[in-house]
Write an enzyme that holds these catalytic residues in place. Structure first.
Site, PDB file in Angstrom:
ATOM      1  N   CYS A  50      42.327  40.289  38.866  1.00  0.00           N
ATOM      2  CA  CYS A  50      40.933  40.570  38.497  1.00  0.00           C
ATOM      3  C   CYS A  50      40.053  39.377  38.856  1.00  0.00           C
ATOM      4  O   CYS A  50      40.350  38.242  38.507  1.00  0.00           O
ATOM      5  CB  CYS A  50      40.827  40.880  37.007  1.00  0.00           C
ATOM      6  SG  CYS A  50      39.130  41.277  36.511  1.00  0.00           S
ATOM      7  N   CYS A  52      36.811  39.113  37.933  1.00  0.00           N
ATOM      8  CA  CYS A  52      35.630  39.008  37.075  1.00  0.00           C
ATOM      9  C   CYS A  52      35.507  37.599  36.505  1.00  0.00           C
ATOM     10  O   CYS A  52      36.443  36.814  36.547  1.00  0.00           O
ATOM     11  CB  CYS A  52      35.652  40.059  35.957  1.00  0.00           C
ATOM     12  SG  CYS A  52      36.555  39.564  34.483  1.00  0.00           S
ATOM     13  N   CYS A  55      37.715  36.987  32.633  1.00  0.00           N
ATOM     14  CA  CYS A  55      39.162  36.843  32.463  1.00  0.00           C
ATOM     15  C   CYS A  55      39.571  35.378  32.522  1.00  0.00           C
ATOM     16  O   CYS A  55      39.004  34.607  33.283  1.00  0.00           O
ATOM     17  CB  CYS A  55      39.899  37.544  33.605  1.00  0.00           C
ATOM     18  SG  CYS A  55      40.197  39.289  33.387  1.00  0.00           S
TER      19      CYS A  55
HETATM   20 ZN   LIG Z   1      38.654  40.307  34.652  1.00  0.00          ZN
END
Ligand SMILES: [Zn+2]
Ligand SMILES: [Zn+2]
Length: 192
Positions: A50, A52, A55
């Site tokens: 991920c 983003c 995280c």
């Molecule tokens: Zn994330």
């Protein structure tokens, strides 16, 4: 020289296949003294890389490795006093170790398609064999944490080589889950 992006230290040398029968284990934070330990009963699902900005990622990594488990399968075993919620307003209530910063589990408690699930970082399992990530989510978001846009074509092709199909949101399976929840809530979609 081309800009070098580390996808994630556990993935840069190739994605190691997990065991189909992985039975869960214990997540351990990075503290050398009094580490936080969290037991996970059973395996993890939807493991992915991920990009983003929310995280937890190990140092130098552009992506996290993150999966979900039923929150009922999560038990804080040791040193839970070191945990604090990173952002109480977020959908995912990420519980991080206040000392080393590792996110240990993040339950979704509000009315949401992912309610009842917790996000965990399988790389923190002390056991080997957790199911490998199978796609990459929120890839474009790594620009927000400092990756130059000019590096993105290389990052996407590297993810492809690793077998992690890159998406700029979640993968189709999870996007369909979110849309189904929204449609049912709006009354657009009746239960079959
Ligand atoms: Zn994330
Ligand atoms: Zn810690």
């Amino acid at each position: 020289m081309a800009y070098q992006v580390s996808i994630h230290p556990a993935l840069d040398a190739g994605v190691k296949k997990g065991q189909a029968n992985f039975g869960g284990g214990t997540l351990v934070c990075a503290c050398t003294s009094r580490p936080v330990k969290v037991a996970i009963k059973g395996t993890v699902a939807h493991n992915h890389a991920c990009g983003c900005t929310k995280c937890w990622k190990p140092k130098g990594a552009a992506f996290s490795v993150v999966a979900v488990v039923p929150t009922d399968n999560v038990t804080v075993l040791e040193n839970g006093d070191k945990l604090a919620v990173v952002d109480k307003d977020a959908v995912i209530l990420r519980h991080a170790c206040k000392e080393c910063g590792v996110h240990m589990y993040g339950p979704v408690e509000r009315d949401h398609a992912f309610k009842g699930l917790s996000f965990v970082h399988p790389e923190r399992f002390q056991e080997a064999g957790w199911p490998e990530p199978t796609f990459a989510a929120f890839v474009s978001s790594i620009i927000e944490s400092g990756t130059p846009p000019s590096a993105m074509a290389g990052v996407r092709s590297r993810l492809g080589e690793l077998g992690l199909t890159p998406y700029d949101c979640l993968n189709p399976t999870l996007m369909d889950v979110l849309a189904t929840f929204a449609a049912k809530k709006a009354g657009t979609l009746k239960e079959a």
